[in-house]
Design a protein around this motif. Structure first.
Motif, mmCIF file in Angstrom:
data_model
loop_
_atom_site.group_PDB
_atom_site.id
_atom_site.type_symbol
_atom_site.label_atom_id
_atom_site.label_comp_id
_atom_site.label_asym_id
_atom_site.label_seq_id
_atom_site.Cartn_x
_atom_site.Cartn_y
_atom_site.Cartn_z
ATOM 1 N N ALA A 1 6.201 -1.002 -9.686
ATOM 2 C CA ALA A 1 5.327 -2.172 -9.774
ATOM 3 C C ALA A 1 4.047 -1.983 -8.969
ATOM 4 C CB ALA A 1 6.075 -3.404 -9.263
ATOM 5 N N TYR A 2 4.089 -1.054 -8.022
ATOM 6 C CA TYR A 2 2.962 -0.924 -7.091
ATOM 7 C C TYR A 2 1.929 0.073 -7.627
ATOM 8 C CZ TYR A 2 6.063 -3.602 -4.143
ATOM 9 O OH TYR A 2 6.877 -4.590 -3.645
ATOM 10 N N THR A 3 1.326 -0.310 -8.721
ATOM 11 C CA THR A 3 0.279 0.508 -9.317
ATOM 12 C C THR A 3 -0.991 0.380 -8.475
ATOM 13 O OG1 THR A 3 -0.445 -1.377 -10.600
ATOM 14 C CG2 THR A 3 1.208 0.065 -11.621
ATOM 15 N N PHE B 1 0.838 -1.200 0.000
ATOM 16 C CA PHE B 1 0.000 0.000 0.000
ATOM 17 C C PHE B 1 0.878 1.257 0.000
ATOM 18 C CE2 PHE B 1 -2.762 3.266 1.576
ATOM 19 C CZ PHE B 1 -4.049 2.893 1.230
ATOM 20 N N LEU B 2 1.860 1.275 0.908
ATOM 21 C CA LEU B 2 2.677 2.483 1.065
ATOM 22 C C LEU B 2 3.587 2.713 -0.135
ATOM 23 C CD1 LEU B 2 3.446 1.998 4.841
ATOM 24 C CD2 LEU B 2 2.069 3.837 3.836
ATOM 25 N N GLU C 1 -4.635 -2.916 -5.193
ATOM 26 C CA GLU C 1 -5.945 -3.534 -4.975
ATOM 27 C C GLU C 1 -5.806 -5.056 -4.943
ATOM 28 O OE1 GLU C 1 -9.154 -2.105 -7.354
ATOM 29 O OE2 GLU C 1 -10.464 -3.762 -6.798
ATOM 30 N N ARG C 2 -4.993 -5.561 -5.854
ATOM 31 C CA ARG C 2 -4.842 -7.014 -5.946
ATOM 32 C C ARG C 2 -4.201 -7.600 -4.686
ATOM 33 N NH1 ARG C 2 -0.854 -9.668 -10.342
ATOM 34 N NH2 ARG C 2 -0.999 -11.827 -9.616
ATOM 35 N N ILE C 3 -3.183 -6.921 -4.171
ATOM 36 C CA ILE C 3 -2.485 -7.440 -2.989
ATOM 37 C C ILE C 3 -3.262 -7.118 -1.712
ATOM 38 C CG2 ILE C 3 -0.415 -7.234 -1.565
ATOM 39 C CD1 ILE C 3 1.159 -6.610 -4.137
ATOM 40 N N CYS C 4 -3.654 -5.860 -1.567
ATOM 41 C CA CYS C 4 -4.174 -5.395 -0.282
ATOM 42 C C CYS C 4 -5.680 -5.578 -0.137
ATOM 43 C CB CYS C 4 -3.872 -3.909 -0.090
ATOM 44 S SG CYS C 4 -2.141 -3.490 -0.293
#
Lengths: 329, 226, 813, 221
Positions: free
Chosen positions: C158-160, C71-72, C165-168
């Protein structure tokens, strides 16, 4: 900072004379002729800003400690309210409502501190039959004087907010006193003193209304268009007020009455029933006396006794009045 | 409908004739009921209006008054209903009661001879009997709802408000009826002894409940001569 | 906390993530409501549950526990993509411009140098390129492809929002809203504060959670400013103090380190602690390490600590492992390699993970000593309480000695709060019965053992026999004497180095603060960072002047804050390179042409010119680290890592489980559950009505929250047929608990990597002694795994299953 | 000596209600409470002829329960917000008297909590007086199902003996390479994060001097 303080200082340890006395009473339960108050105190109020409240229950804890009550260790029934309701040992209670705002579809956790509202027109006091068991001071505090309480529960019926609780142990009614003992020595109520976020503030009612206006402006700026002050006119206003984000529907806050008033049943009971009833009973008694004095008593005549003797002895007596008795056969 | 002679009612010839109207049990019961009603009236009125709150002094304190009132109510309820089962048949209304009521002015003005002959109870007495019965039912029912110590918590506050109002209204009415009952008993001389000694004179019975007397005489329901 | 509680009122945005400030720190949270009410500040809460903090927030976003890094880094990516960076601050005060060695890289969720066998990285390439003078190379233009900034930009790309949304499980729109509001604080006149707690630390990747937010705060320019900072809301009243004083396996006082076996003598120990500046002209404060270390050793061993014996260096234990942390100790206990244990005000039976293993460990001890004002489950771990503590009493051969101690109301001394204020307090009550102070008890144990060693001899008695103990009453040292010892004093006259005839501090007098400490044995000081707490001016921790000029929230006259009464750490960073405050309305420090002035004690030398000395003087660089070199075991940048027990796989590397370098004991490997068997993601937390396992002894708090419960969503309750308020059983691979069900709208199922994730919340306040109803703690369920750097056990993300159940056996009351 | 330092020396006077450390309170606020039935107006009440009524007043409003108590500044022992608290006790420990806590309330002079407390802090009195407070050293023998009271002397002697025995048996003076390591790993200690810095320093000295390395506090939990 301009937010009101809950107390001017730490509570005193030196003996101090209480500054709330009989001369400050403006109402006293079951007392018709109350001497006029010797002075008019400024009205006080506790303002509970529901939008600042985090539901931590510090108010409950402080209330228990200050009032030396002993709430029981209950059980969990799947809710955050503990105890599950106000009790004679818990004068104030956080009530939690998980409410999904239909307009935004977002969850709001509405947390309201329940407790006595210290109505300007207190239903409990109106209903109370025991002289001096409930008093109202000119600063607005409605207080229960337990020595005078008889435990009848009329205050429960009189209260539009369902607040007083009768102790099963000593059969006296209990509720928030607005910490009259603290206010009497210059302190705010214990709950307001404790409240970590300043959601509970205490001061003059005028100041509290002013403070509320600032809070309402802030809430409106954050999208709560219906934010407002809950100071219901149906009970003449209260000395415990709420800032609600949704003042258009107070009932979503764990059934806070939208428009509380003393029930018409209670009004009828303590009003017309009392006066008409006393009149009826008096008239009945007085009528009897008057009749007794002015009308001749209904005495048994000697003739009646003779007739009875004749009847018993089988001698002829006046026949029955067939015109009137035949139907009964 | 045939009016039955109440068990225990009997005529004793003599001068004057005496008639057994109430047995000892019935009289005891009556006085328990009466005393309960008086105590309930006093304690109830004390809690009904502040001007009579001083009456709580008779019970020691307001707390005692509050505590004792419902229990007395239970006593009243029980004793009255023993009474009820003894008397309800004799109190069933009859057409003659209407005639009697229509001539009530004659009664009050001392012209009882214009009234029809009556059985054991006149319409006024029946009114008192049924009025008391109904009001006691209302009072006990509403009283339970507002009996703070044991039962109030099982009822909603709105229900309790209805009950307290009903209780008050019923109490006012029953006190009125009580006054009527007491006054009637006093005004109608010779009545009180029915509930003290259990007997009335034959003349009293002839005057007020002639049919009852005739029936007792007719059924030779006479006791042994004294 | 880098800032004080009272400073939070100066903020514009509060982000509560990895914590629940309203619930756990209500009176500190007051300053959030103040900021909201008086500055119009906004409050954002990101949490798996809609918490009490969320109930007063302006915006709430759900997140699956354990995915905060993703997220961060997503927010950092958003800020970089949208040019929401406080450029002046980032360029001047961070290592964004430093050039990194070519060997460093990142792929498939791992940094370069990973050794699966050792579960460790070779970190040698994670460092700056140095020039010939030993200084780090930089590119102030940030164009060099190997500069930290460009590596960071690449790392976070990578953290689009979609990946977040997919991870968190945070809906993209909600994430974007949070990112947008946070990014606004890149303005020099807007600050954000981060309030976090154990929701971030108690993961196997806890330190990286915090680093991720710290990096975000740095690029937004929010460290060192009023209303900014990284604010760790610490749990216990003196957890800060005990850490500061080094009551940990790997620490000495004031963050000096315990020596290791690789450092056989004092000079070797010192050699790796020279802390030479990495940029020309910078201040590297740790260069004073030797002064602090020698003064500490003199405080310990007095005259027995001499230059010849390395100031008693050989008295100090030398570690063979990074630390004998609690997990290691209980592991050793289970192997029968620990015989004795002392629990001073500590309740491991409820506090440590995998309770079954904890109780098994305690059962293997020869002796257990507890010191506590209250009954504890630990002191009674051998007592059978039905399902609540089902042990075979007779088979437990541990001798338990329970010592009653005083509590706060009967005690005197100082506590260090989260904002580093050392506050003195006084006793008010007579202790009950024979309860005695911890100082007296520790002294008695020491004196008796010293006497035995004197009389009988034994294993290496020297550190004990020579321990400095010259108190007025050796049996019961006074708190003030001890505080003075912590402050330190001159052992000989301290003279001015420039004018030897001038005595700065006469022998025997308290030093003013740590700036007067020497490395020649002429001073002693128990804990250098605390020095100044009790000097010749008196007990500064007892100061009670609550003036606050201009309402900054600094309160410099109130008690004492370490270091040097400084209230905001890195406060020099509140001003730009010319020494002008970033936000004139929120001035903290300002360069007036000759010295630093303002509302706080400056964080650098008062006359250090703004262009010369950078604010982060505890770093050799003088600047803060977006790239932390080899200082953290699990990477110089944070990277997404799943919890060891996770309902979904790591999207970057499906084989990777948990933190790849976290230490796992062999016996615990089989104790991890999988999502097939344990489908629900559990987390544990505190409730506002209780404080750990203390307040269940208190009738008031027990009545406010009487009985153990677990929280679950309406959806999961419906699926499982669980009624609100009914009994449920929750179990993990390691244990099982029974609780009442709290069915709530405040927990909603989340969609993560295409899978529905249900969260179960487990609060931690119940046990089998006290006034509250008997219950369990989440530690019956949690895994025995520590954080990769500091071994904090993970309590916040693990897997469980749940089913309707019946009341536990053994009376609940 | 500065005013602050003086206060530091004499911190817990029965203090400041009528003056002193009011810095963070607007004085104007003090006005209203007088007029609202609050505080200090005993004289005006007397002047209005109500002197004799004061006994009745007492029966009306509960007398302030803190009258004639001793006031002590203290710090809440729970979380690290470290709220200032005031303990009101009957008796004064500083005078060597027995003292019992009557009430605990937030300290309004404290900059952080401004007199407020959370639900734990507000109920601190019931922690001090919890029925499960320990009053006596006790020992549970191996295999036993109960604690037995022991004297302090017996308990401490036993502890010292157990510890010395284990230390002498298992102390690692040197490692395999013959290097002095001075480690005692077979007895560990957990230090309490709710004790004072002074206690912590004492504990630290004893534990580290003994060579205890299995040493930790609540920082991790």
């Amino acid at each position: 900072m301009d937010s009101p303080r809950t107390a001017v200082s730490n509570p005193p340890t030196q003996p101090m004379a209480s500054n709330l006395g009989p001369g400050d009473l403006i109402r006293r339960s079951a007392t018709a002729e109350l001497p006029p108050p010797t002075r008019k105190l400024t009205e006080v109020a506790k303002l509970i800003d529901v939008s600042k409240c985090i539901g931590c229950k510090a108010c409950q804890s402080a209330c228990v400690e200050w009032n030396d009550t002993h709430p029981a260790v209950g059980e969990n029934v799947g809710a955050y309210e503990n105890p599950h309701d106000l009790t004679e040992n818990m004068f104030t209670l956080m009530r939690f409502t998980e409410w999904v705002n239909p307009e935004t579809d977002s969850l709001e956790w509405l947390i309201r501190k329940d407790g006595c509202m210290h109505c300007a027109d207190p239903g409990c006091l109106k209903a109370c039959p025991a002289p001096g068991a409930i008093v109202q001071y000119s600063n607005g505090i409605v207080d229960f004087i337990h020595e005078n309480c008889i435990g009848c529960g009329y205050c429960v019926k009189g209260c539009p907010f369902n607040i007083p609780r009768i102790s099963k142990a000593d059969h006296r009614s209990y509720k928030c006193t607005l910490c009259s003992d603290r206010v009497a020595v210059g302190q705010g109520p214990a709950c307001a003193k404790a409240c970590p976020t300043g959601a509970i503030v205490f001061g003059t009612k005028a100041d509290m209304i002013k403070h509320a206006e600032g809070r309402i402006t802030d809430l409106k700026s954050r999208g709560y268009a219906n934010a407002g002050l809950y100071d219901p006119p149906g009970v003449g206003g209260t000395h415990v007020m709420y800032v609600l984000h949704h003042n258009d529907k107070p009932h979503i806050y764990a059934n806070l009455p939208d428009d509380p008033k003393i029930s018409p049943l209670v009004q009828g009971w303590k009003g017309v029933t009392k006066y008409v009833g006393i009149a009826a009973m008096s008239m009945m008694a007085v009528g009897s006396v008057i009749h007794g004095v002015f009308a001749r008593p209904n005495r048994v005549a000697a003739e009646d006794e003779e007739n009875a003797e004749k009847l018993v002895e089988g001698k002829p007596v006046p026949p029955p009045n067939h015109a009137t008795t035949s139907e009964g056969r | 409908m045939v009016e039955k002679i109440q068990p225990g009612d009997a005529i004793h010839p003599g001068k004057p004739v005496t008639v057994d109207r109430y047995g000892p049990a019935a009289r005891a019961n009556h006085w328990i009921t009466a005393l309960s009603l008086i105590l309930l009236g006093i304690s109830g009125l004390a809690l009904f209006t502040p001007s009579l709150y001083f009456l709580t002094g008779l019970f020691g304190s307001g707390q005692n008054t509050r505590a004792v009132h419902p229990w007395i109510g239970v006593v009243l309820f029980l004793s009255f209903f023993v009474f009820f089962f003894q008397l309800w048949r004799a109190n069933l209304p009859e057409r003659v009661d209407i005639v009697w009521l229509s001539k009530i002015r004659d009664l009050l003005s001392g012209h009882e001879e214009n009234l029809p002959e009556l059985g054991k109870y006149n319409a006024g007495q029946k009114f008192i009997f049924w009025g008391m019965t109904a009001l006691i039912l209302v009072l006990i029912a509403s009283g339970v709802v507002i009996w703070e110590q044991y039962f109030a918590e099982y009822f909603s506050i709105p229900a309790r408000r209805v009950a307290v109002l009903a209780h008050s209204v019923a109490a006012v009415l029953i006190i009125c009826i009580f006054i009527l009952h007491v006054y009637a008993a006093i005004w109608t001389r010779g009545t009180l002894q029915a509930m003290t000694r259990g007997t009335v004179t034959g003349g009293w019975a002839w005057r007020h409940h002639r049919k009852w007397l005739r029936e007792l005489a007719g059924q030779r329901k006479t006791g042994p001569a004294e | 906390m880098t800032n004080a509680w009272t400073d939070i009122k100066n903020t514009d945005l509060v982000v509560v993530m990895g914590g629940n400030a309203a619930e756990a720190h209500p009176c500190g949270f007051k300053w959030v409501t103040e900021a909201k009410a008086h500055r119009g500040a906004k409050l954002i809460v990101v949490d798996p549950r809609y918490t009490r903090t969320a109930s007063v927030s302006d915006f709430y976003a759900p997140i699956r526990q354990g995915t905060d890094i993703a997220f961060l880094l997503g927010v950092i990516n958003y800020c970089i993509q949208n040019n929401k960076v406080q450029w002046d601050y980032t360029k001047a005060f961070t290592n964004a411009s430093y050039i990194i060695q070519d060997g460093f890289g990142y792929s498939d969720g791992l940094f370069t140098g990973y050794d699966e066998e050792k579960r460790d990285y070779d970190r040698s390439s994670w460092d700056y390129v140095m020039d010939e003078d030993g200084f780090a190379r930089t590119d102030p233009t940030l164009t060099h492809p190997r500069c930290v900034w460009n590596l960071l930009k690449d790392h976070v790309s990578a953290y689009t929002p979609e990946m977040v949304e997919r991870i968190c499980g945070t809906p993209k729109a909600k994430f974007l809203k949070v990112a947008e509001v946070i990014s606004e604080c890149s303005s020099p006149t807007k600050t954000m504060t981060s309030m976090y707690a154990l929701g971030w630390t108690q993961h196997s990747h806890g330190a990286q959670n915090i680093r991720a937010m710290a990096m975000l705060q740095l690029i937004l320019g929010n460290i060192g400013v009023r209303g900014g900072g990284m604010n760790a809301l610490r749990g216990h009243s003196n957890i800060q103090g005990l850490t500061d004083l080094g009551l940990m396996s790997h620490l000495l006082t004031g963050y000096l380190n315990m020596p290791t076996e690789k450092e056989p003598d004092f000079e070797t120990y010192m050699k790796s602690r020279q802390f030479r500046p990495l940029r020309p002209g910078q201040t590297s404060y740790w260069q004073n390490y030797r002064k602090f270390m020698v003064s500490f050793q003199k405080a310990m061993w007095g005259d027995a600590a001499t230059a010849e014996n390395g100031w008693g260096y050989h008295y100090l234990p030398k570690l063979d492992v990074p630390a004998y942390d609690v997990l290691r100790m209980f592991e050793l206990m289970n192997h029968g390699r620990v015989n004795g244990y002392i629990c001073q005000g500590f309740n491991p039976v409820l506090a440590f993970p995998n309770r079954g293993k904890v109780v098994a460990g305690l059962s293997k001890l020869k002796f257990l000593i507890t010191m506590d004002p209250l009954e504890t489950e630990t002191a009674r771990f051998w007592e059978n309480h039905g399902e609540f503590n089902d042990v075979d009493t007779a088979s437990i051969q541990t001798e338990v000695i329970q010592l009653p101690t005083r509590c706060f109301a009967e005690d005197e001394g100082s506590l260090t709060n989260s904002g580093r204020w050392l506050q003195w307090f006084w006793p008010a009550a007579t202790p009950p019965g024979e309860a005695r102070s911890d100082i007296w008890i520790m002294s008695q144990i020491f004196l008796r053992m010293r006497e035995m060693y004197r009389r009988e001899g034994g294993a290496f008695p020297d550190p004990l026999l020579n321990l400095s103990w010259d108190y007025h009453d050796p049996n019961d040292p006074e708190p003030e004497e001890l505080a003075k010892e912590i402050n330190g004093r001159a052992l000989r006259d301290l003279t001015d180095p420039n004018d030897p005839s001038r005595v700065l501090v006469p022998a025997g007098k308290q030093v003013l603060n740590f700036t007067q400490l020497r490395d020649d044995g002429s001073t002693m000081c128990g804990c250098w960072i605390y020095s100044g707490n009790f000097n010749e001016a008196g007990n500064n921790m007892a100061r009670r002047d609550n003036h606050d000029p201009d309402n900054t929230g600094a309160y410099l006259g109130w008690t004492f804050a370490w270091p040097l009464n400084r209230r905001t750490l890195y406060n020099r960073a509140s001003a730009d390179l010319n020494g002008k405050p970033w936000d004139p309305s929120r001035k903290l420090m300002e360069w007036d042409g000759t010295k630093w002035t303002g509302y706080d004690v400056p964080d650098i030398a008062p006359n250090a010119k703004p262009q010369d000395v950078m604010p982060f003087i505890m770093n050799q660089e003088g600047v803060s680290r977006l790239f932390s070199r080899g200082m953290m075991r699990d990477g110089p940048f944070p990277a997404h890592m799943e919890p060891f027990e996770s309902p979904v796989q790591n999207v970057f590397n499906r084989k990777m489980r948990g933190n790849p370098v976290a230490r796992i004991f062999e016996s615990d490997v089989s104790q991890f559950g999988t999502s097939d068997e344990f489908p629900y993601a559990a987390t544990s937390y505190r409730l506002t009505e209780h404080f750990h396992y203390w307040t269940k002894h208190n009738r008031v708090n027990a009545s406010l929250q009487p009985e153990f419960f677990v929280e679950l969503s309406e959806e999961l309750a419906a699926e499982k047929g669980i009624q609100p308020g009914s009994w449920v059983r929750v179990w993990s691979k390691r244990g099982s608990v029974k609780a009442k069900a709290m069915v709530t709208k405040r927990i909603r199922p989340m969609m993560c990597d295409g899978k529905t994730v249900h969260v179960i919340g487990i609060p931690l306040h119940w046990g089998f002694v006290g006034a509250a109803k008997k219950g369990f703690g989440p530690n019956s369920l949690t895994p025995f795994v520590g954080e990769a750097n500091i071994e904090t056990p993970g309590y916040k993300a693990f897997l469980v299953n749940i089913e309707p159940s019946t009341a536990p056996g053994g009376a609940v009351a | 000596m500065t005013a602050a330092a003086r206060e530091a020396q004499f911190p817990s006077w029965d203090i400041v209600f009528f003056g002193g450390a009011f810095m963070n309170v607007e004085l104007s606020r003090r006005g209203f409470l007088k007029a609202t039935g609050a505080g200090v107006a005993a004289t005006s009440l007397g002047a209005m002829g109500f002197g004799a009524a004061e006994a009745a007043v007492a029966a009306h409003v509960r007398p302030l329960k803190l009258a004639n108590t001793t006031e002590t500044r203290n710090t809440c022992p729970y979380c690290s917000v470290a709220c200032g608290i005031i303990i009101y006790s009957k008796g004064d420990v500083r005078k060597g008297e027995r003292a019992e806590v009557v009430h605990i309330e937030g300290d309004v002079d404290h900059p952080t909590n401004l007199g407020t407390l959370c639900p734990k802090g507000a109920a601190l009195k019931d922690f001090v007086q919890a029925p499960t407070r320990l009053t006596q050293p006790r020992i549970r023998k191996p295999g036993s199902d109960r604690f037995e009271d022991v004297s302090w002397d017996a308990a401490l002697d036993r502890i010292a003996r157990l510890m010395k025995h284990d230390r002498d048996a298992n102390f690692l003076a040197t490692n395999a390479e013959g290097l002095a390591v001075n480690r005692w790993t077979t007895t560990g200690m957990l230090a309490a994060s709710a004790t004072t810095n002074e206690t912590a320093w004492t504990t630290f000295k004893v534990a580290k001097a003994l060579g205890i390395v299995g040493f930790d506090n609540q920082a991790r939990v």
